[in-house]
Design a protein around this motif. Structure first.
Motif, PDB file in Angstrom:
ATOM      1  N   GLU B  68      35.936  43.660  35.866  1.00  0.00           N
ATOM      2  CA  GLU B  68      36.562  42.372  36.723  1.00  0.00           C
ATOM      3  C   GLU B  68      36.936  42.300  37.999  1.00  0.00           C
ATOM      4  OE1 GLU B  68      38.967  40.170  33.811  1.00  0.00           O
ATOM      5  OE2 GLU B  68      40.456  40.174  35.579  1.00  0.00           O
ATOM      6  N   ASN B  69      37.722  43.325  38.322  1.00  0.00           N
ATOM      7  CA  ASN B  69      38.135  43.468  39.567  1.00  0.00           C
ATOM      8  C   ASN B  69      36.954  43.842  40.631  1.00  0.00           C
ATOM      9  OD1 ASN B  69      40.884  43.217  39.185  1.00  0.00           O
ATOM     10  ND2 ASN B  69      41.370  44.735  38.737  1.00  0.00           N
ATOM     11  N   GLN B  71      33.868  42.707  40.526  1.00  0.00           N
ATOM     12  CA  GLN B  71      33.195  41.556  40.465  1.00  0.00           C
ATOM     13  C   GLN B  71      33.963  40.624  41.421  1.00  0.00           C
ATOM     14  OE1 GLN B  71      32.937  38.903  37.241  1.00  0.00           O
ATOM     15  NE2 GLN B  71      30.587  38.390  37.618  1.00  0.00           N
ATOM     16  N   HIS B  72      35.268  40.713  41.271  1.00  0.00           N
ATOM     17  CA  HIS B  72      36.231  39.902  42.460  1.00  0.00           C
ATOM     18  C   HIS B  72      35.860  40.251  43.788  1.00  0.00           C
ATOM     19  CE1 HIS B  72      39.426  37.538  43.828  1.00  0.00           C
ATOM     20  NE2 HIS B  72      39.870  38.661  44.310  1.00  0.00           N
ATOM     21  N   LEU B  73      35.719  41.655  43.869  1.00  0.00           N
ATOM     22  CA  LEU B  73      35.532  42.058  45.350  1.00  0.00           C
ATOM     23  C   LEU B  73      34.283  41.727  45.813  1.00  0.00           C
ATOM     24  CD1 LEU B  73      37.512  45.369  45.058  1.00  0.00           C
ATOM     25  CD2 LEU B  73      38.129  43.423  46.711  1.00  0.00           C
ATOM     26  N   PHE B  75      32.522  39.098  44.990  1.00  0.00           N
ATOM     27  CA  PHE B  75      32.640  37.683  45.420  1.00  0.00           C
ATOM     28  C   PHE B  75      33.228  37.728  47.009  1.00  0.00           C
ATOM     29  CE2 PHE B  75      33.362  36.325  40.782  1.00  0.00           C
ATOM     30  CZ  PHE B  75      32.165  36.399  40.409  1.00  0.00           C
ATOM     31  N   LEU B  76      34.204  38.658  47.126  1.00  0.00           N
ATOM     32  CA  LEU B  76      34.745  38.582  48.436  1.00  0.00           C
ATOM     33  C   LEU B  76      33.728  39.018  49.523  1.00  0.00           C
ATOM     34  CD1 LEU B  76      37.080  38.521  50.410  1.00  0.00           C
ATOM     35  CD2 LEU B  76      37.585  40.602  49.856  1.00  0.00           C
ATOM     36  N   ALA B  78      30.313  39.047  49.303  1.00  0.00           N
ATOM     37  CA  ALA B  78      29.228  38.123  49.414  1.00  0.00           C
ATOM     38  C   ALA B  78      29.800  37.036  50.440  1.00  0.00           C
ATOM     39  CB  ALA B  78      28.844  37.375  48.016  1.00  0.00           C
ATOM     40  N   ASN B  79      30.959  36.643  50.448  1.00  0.00           N
ATOM     41  CA  ASN B  79      31.510  35.684  51.248  1.00  0.00           C
ATOM     42  C   ASN B  79      31.556  35.993  52.674  1.00  0.00           C
ATOM     43  OD1 ASN B  79      32.566  32.870  50.174  1.00  0.00           O
ATOM     44  ND2 ASN B  79      32.855  34.286  48.454  1.00  0.00           N
ATOM     45  N   GLU B  84      27.010  34.235  49.629  1.00  0.00           N
ATOM     46  CA  GLU B  84      27.675  33.956  48.460  1.00  0.00           C
ATOM     47  C   GLU B  84      26.785  32.885  47.725  1.00  0.00           C
ATOM     48  OE1 GLU B  84      28.794  32.684  51.187  1.00  0.00           O
ATOM     49  OE2 GLU B  84      28.926  30.662  50.994  1.00  0.00           O
ATOM     50  N   LEU B  87      23.972  34.617  45.626  1.00  0.00           N
ATOM     51  CA  LEU B  87      24.371  35.477  44.651  1.00  0.00           C
ATOM     52  C   LEU B  87      24.549  34.648  43.253  1.00  0.00           C
ATOM     53  CD1 LEU B  87      25.926  38.339  43.860  1.00  0.00           C
ATOM     54  CD2 LEU B  87      28.123  37.437  44.487  1.00  0.00           C
ATOM     55  N   TYR B  88      24.204  35.525  42.147  1.00  0.00           N
ATOM     56  CA  TYR B  88      24.245  35.148  40.817  1.00  0.00           C
ATOM     57  C   TYR B  88      24.845  35.955  40.152  1.00  0.00           C
ATOM     58  CZ  TYR B  88      22.865  32.890  36.262  1.00  0.00           C
ATOM     59  OH  TYR B  88      22.765  32.719  34.999  1.00  0.00           O
ATOM     60  N   SER B  89      26.117  36.269  39.788  1.00  0.00           N
ATOM     61  CA  SER B  89      26.885  37.570  39.382  1.00  0.00           C
ATOM     62  C   SER B  89      26.850  37.304  37.727  1.00  0.00           C
ATOM     63  CB  SER B  89      27.981  37.733  40.083  1.00  0.00           C
ATOM     64  OG  SER B  89      28.685  39.003  39.719  1.00  0.00           O
ATOM     65  N   TYR B  91      28.529  38.789  34.169  1.00  0.00           N
ATOM     66  CA  TYR B  91      29.602  39.464  33.982  1.00  0.00           C
ATOM     67  C   TYR B  91      29.496  40.303  32.515  1.00  0.00           C
ATOM     68  CZ  TYR B  91      34.544  40.881  32.748  1.00  0.00           C
ATOM     69  OH  TYR B  91      35.661  41.542  32.485  1.00  0.00           O
ATOM     70  N   TYR B 105      30.042  35.282  29.722  1.00  0.00           N
ATOM     71  CA  TYR B 105      30.327  33.924  29.812  1.00  0.00           C
ATOM     72  C   TYR B 105      29.067  32.723  29.435  1.00  0.00           C
ATOM     73  CZ  TYR B 105      34.316  35.055  32.361  1.00  0.00           C
ATOM     74  OH  TYR B 105      35.546  35.319  32.868  1.00  0.00           O
TER      75      TYR B 105
END
Lengths: 536, 297
Positions: B68-69, B71-73, B75-76, B78-79, B84, B87-89, B91, B105
């Motif tokens: 999870e962490n 993936q959060h990074l 997202f960061l 990619a931005n 971003e 990106l299709y991420s 999980y 999900y």
């Protein structure tokens, strides 16, 4: 727990019990999309703060806010000032904020935790220029909610701080010192809030409430934007991008488009009655337009757009207050605060009231303004907005009716002329046609007298002239002096004088009977003539 | 936005060379071949170094991340890198997502892909054989869309070959090779080579390279792909971990019967051997397996 006699700030904080955190976060956002506004607001403030130092550190990268959806996560990124470790650690303290009223859009610091009401987790990472570390904050909201519910059942009461500390984590990782940004991930959004993951809904919502500019493709966009930049000191639209599920990235603009048929906007300056040099607010407004006489003119009806149902279609009807580019309250707030009664006319307009007076501050939930003397002064001064719009609505209504009556009459005149030229007007109908022509002409003159639109006035004059010409043609046709002639079924069938009289009596009775629907009369008259000619 | 940024990423020269030069040239080749930007599926770390390196050749990137962490990074990142929207991420675990068709999900990969880059954390063979099964599923999904693709796989050399899959594979390979040749001298050479691969003093990297290439070829051919393998590339990765890297072309061949026969012969494949990357460049290996086919190295 008994309150101490002289509690310190820390002790005061600990008097807040954990369930209050949930109540606070959930009750603040009855409409879940408002959570997005909180993050956009923080991002916007961060960009403004960075703009103040960007020259000093010679960083002129484009300031952007980017919103995207990944799985069940909503992400809001900005490359504004960012937060250092101290600031990030303060996220643990609900309702903490160092923002100053009158300088920034957000207040009271609750906004950064807005997502905890709807998500499994809230993850925030941020760094500021010169900081070698990226600071991470995680709020395990779902776990906390479950624990609080369980504890409530078991009668356990814990101070909010202890519970929040247990369900939050803070850590840092190395990063480039030049970086400055914040990303918020509202992760594991509840299935009961699908709008937070819906690109289309987000685009329209952010465009409606956010500090964005008008679309350059909107006919009035550039002009409106120029006026607001010129007269509203804090009007500084931000660049907000939204990633759509298709992989496209769109720039978010205010929702106004040419497809909405917006008539030409106008402005009202709200001046301080005590000091007319002091502008308290600037209002722009426009009505629903319709194509009339080669131009889009006010349609004089509720401002409606494409939508799923009648309520949805009216979602942009009415004005909305704007402060620092953000909406305060919904479109019923100006109705409630300025119109009071006869509000249907308020919904004829769309537009924004940009508040310039910095002493007017919003409530924490941004649904209204805090009750202050400044607010009172604003509302009082802004009474000229409904006064002008109500008057204008009446004017629009008069103009619309003047055009519509003229247009209807013109069509009728064309039908009569067509029938006259093809010899299809029966002598027996003449009385009825003359009566209707006279009545319509008289009504049109009255309408035209109240009309303020010069083009419509001119149009009505031409229709009146047209009516006079047709009247003359009818007279000439009756006396058989002109190029046209009146059909006379009674003569054609060699009716006796008595039969002619009977026929005229029948036709007159029919005309009376269909006085409210002359077209039906003309239809039945034509049928009778046709049937008689066929039979005899 | 990311101009003149210092890199605070975990990488090393060997991996940089493979990603930035060797793989880059192959991804570019596929981009030119398709004449449009490629759809990517991969397991990049949050830094997305491969995506950033190949960005101009790529259209959309599907990433799979189980942390999870991380993936959060991602997202960061990619931005920050301004990608971003592409990106299709997903999980979850790669193998599970491939086998079940959905992430945690409920989202599905956007089949088909043109570039698949599987930078595995760990080896390839474990007791549940989920990785080989996932690769088979990947290839089978690609064939549903008749889409040719390039598959890049990086893995630890140390794996969990607890069930002796590689030994069994060598026996199978011996039979296959022998059935394809009649000449007794060559059959002897086959025995010699297979014995060499099976010997305890032969580095496992050699067996691993041959095993992977054979696995990819067999799986691809069974799904109507003409498979072109390349030597396994051995290098020392982050933390001195021994890594092996494969770049393989899968070209869909419509209208063939039960199985496609690759242009690259079985003998050529056996002779591919391995390459070694050291200090950011290919080096000549001292240890080389015996060769079956004639011709130059």
């Amino acid at each position: 727990m008994n309150p101490p006699t002289s509690p310190s700030a820390r002790e005061q904080e600990e008097l807040v019990y954990a369930p209050a955190v949930l109540i606070l976060s959930q009750d603040l956002y009855p409409r879940k999309l408002e959570i997005v506004r909180e993050y956009i607001q923080n991002a916007s403030d961060a960009i403004d703060a960075f703009a103040a130092v960007s020259d000093i550190i010679k960083d002129h990268s484009e300031a952007v806010i980017k919103v995207s959806v990944q799985g069940r996560s909503l992400l809001i990124f900005d490359n504004g000032i960012g937060m250092d470790g101290d600031e990030v650690s303060k996220l643990r303290r609900i309702a903490y904020s160092e923002k100053k009223a009158g300088q920034e859009a957000g207040y009271k610091g609750i906004g950064r935790l807005a997502g905890i009401a709807v998500a499994e987790k809230l993850k925030i990472s941020s760094t500021c220029y010169g900081d070698p570390e990226l600071h991470h904050f995680e709020f395990r909201a779902q776990d906390m909610r479950q624990e609080i519910s369980e504890n409530q059942r078991r009668g356990i009461r814990e101070p909010a701080t202890i519970v929040i500390n247990r369900h939050t984590s803070l850590w840092s990782t190395p990063i480039d010192r030049k970086d400055h940004y914040t990303i918020v991930e509202v992760r594991g959004i509840s299935e009961s809030c699908p709008e937070l993951l819906d690109g289309k809904a987000l685009k329209e919502y952010i465009g409606d409430i956010g500090p964005v500019d008008f679309s350059p493709e909107f006919t009035w966009g550039v002009r409106l934007s120029q006026r607001l930049r010129q007269d509203v000191p804090d009007y500084s639209p931000k660049t907000i991008y939204l990633s759509m599920p298709s992989g496209d990235r769109v720039k978010v603009f205010k929702p106004y488009t040419d497809a909405m048929m917006v008539a030409e906007p106008e402005y009202i300056e709200v001046l301080d009655p005590a000091n007319p040099n002091n502008t308290l607010a600037l209002c722009w407004f426009a009505t629903k337009g319709q194509q009339v006489l080669d131009r889009i003119r006010p349609a004089g009806k509720i401002f409606s757009v494409e939508g799923d149902d009648s309520r949805d279609k009216k979602r942009f009807a009415g004005l909305v207050y704007k402060l620092f580019g953000f909406s305060i309250g919904d479109r019923y707030l100006p109705v409630r605060t300025l119109w009071g009664q006869s509000f249907p006319r308020a919904l004829w307009f769309t537009g924004e009231i940009h508040i310039i007076d910095k002493d007017v501050v919003p409530t924490t939930d941004r649904s209204d303004f805090v009750e202050t003397d400044s607010r009172k002064r604003l509302y009082k001064a802004a009474e000229r907005v409904p006064a002008k719009l109500n008057k204008l609505a009446q004017e629009i209504s008069n103009n619309r009716k003047a055009y519509e009556d003229g247009d209807r009459f013109k069509q009728k005149l064309e039908t009569w002329r067509e029938r006259l030229r093809s010899g299809k007007i029966e002598k027996a109908e003449l009385k009825s046609i003359r009566g209707e022509l006279h009545e319509s002409l008289s009504r049109l003159r009255q309408r035209a007298a109240k009309c303020t639109d010069l083009d419509v006035q001119q149009f009505d004059k031409e229709v009146q002239k047209y009516a006079a010409t047709l009247q003359k043609e009818l007279d000439e046709a009756k006396s058989s002096n002109g190029d046209t002639s009146i059909a006379d079924v009674a003569a054609d069938l060699n009716m006796t004088a008595k039969a002619k009289k009977v026929f005229q009596i029948v036709m007159d009775i029919l005309a009376d009977h269909f006085a409210d629907d002359p077209d039906a009369y003309y239809e039945i008259s034509a049928k009778i003539s046709k049937a008689l000619r066929k039979k005899y | 936005m990311a101009e003149q940024r210092e890199t605070v990423f975990h990488t090393n020269r060997n991996k940089d060379f493979l990603r930035g030069e060797f793989d880059y040239s192959h991804v570019e080749r596929w981009y030119r071949m398709r004449g449009k930007r490629l759809n990517y599926l991969g397991l990049p770390a949050w830094e997305m170094l491969d995506i950033i390196s190949w960005e101009k050749f790529l259209e959309r990137f599907t990433t799979i991340e189980r942390e999870e962490n991380q993936q959060h990074l991602m997202f960061l990142q990619a931005n920050v890198q301004d990608v971003e929207h592409r990106l299709y991420s997903l999980y979850g675990k790669f193998d599970q997502i491939l086998l079940t068709g959905r992430d945690q999900y409920g989202r599905r990969p956007e089949w088909p892909y043109d570039v698949v880059n599987l930078d595995y954390f760990g080896g390839f063979l474990y007791s549940d054989l989920s990785r080989p099964k996932a690769i088979k599923k990947l290839i089978s999904n690609q064939v549903d869309f008749q889409r040719s693709f390039i598959l890049i796989i990086t893995q630890h050399l140390r794996d969990g070959d607890v069930i002796g899959a590689k030994a069994a594979f060598l026996d199978d390979l011996r039979r296959s090779l022998k059935s394809s040749v009649l000449e007794s001298g060559t059959r002897d050479a086959i025995d010699q080579i297979i014995d060499w691969y099976g010997a305890s003093d032969t580095p496992d990297s050699m067996r691993q390279a041959l095993y992977m290439n054979m696995f990819l070829r067999d799986t691809g051919e069974a799904e109507h792909f003409d498979v072109e393998c390349r030597p396994g590339m051995i290098y020392s990765g982050t933390g001195n971990a021994s890594m092996i890297h494969f770049v393989t072309d899968f070209r869909f061949r419509p209208g063939v019967g039960h199985k496609t026969a690759s242009k690259q012969s079985l003998l050529e494949l056996v002779d591919l051997g391995t390459l070694e990357v050291r200090d950011g460049a290919f080096v000549k290996r001292t240890l080389r397996p015996p060769r079956l086919s004639s011709g130059n190295d």
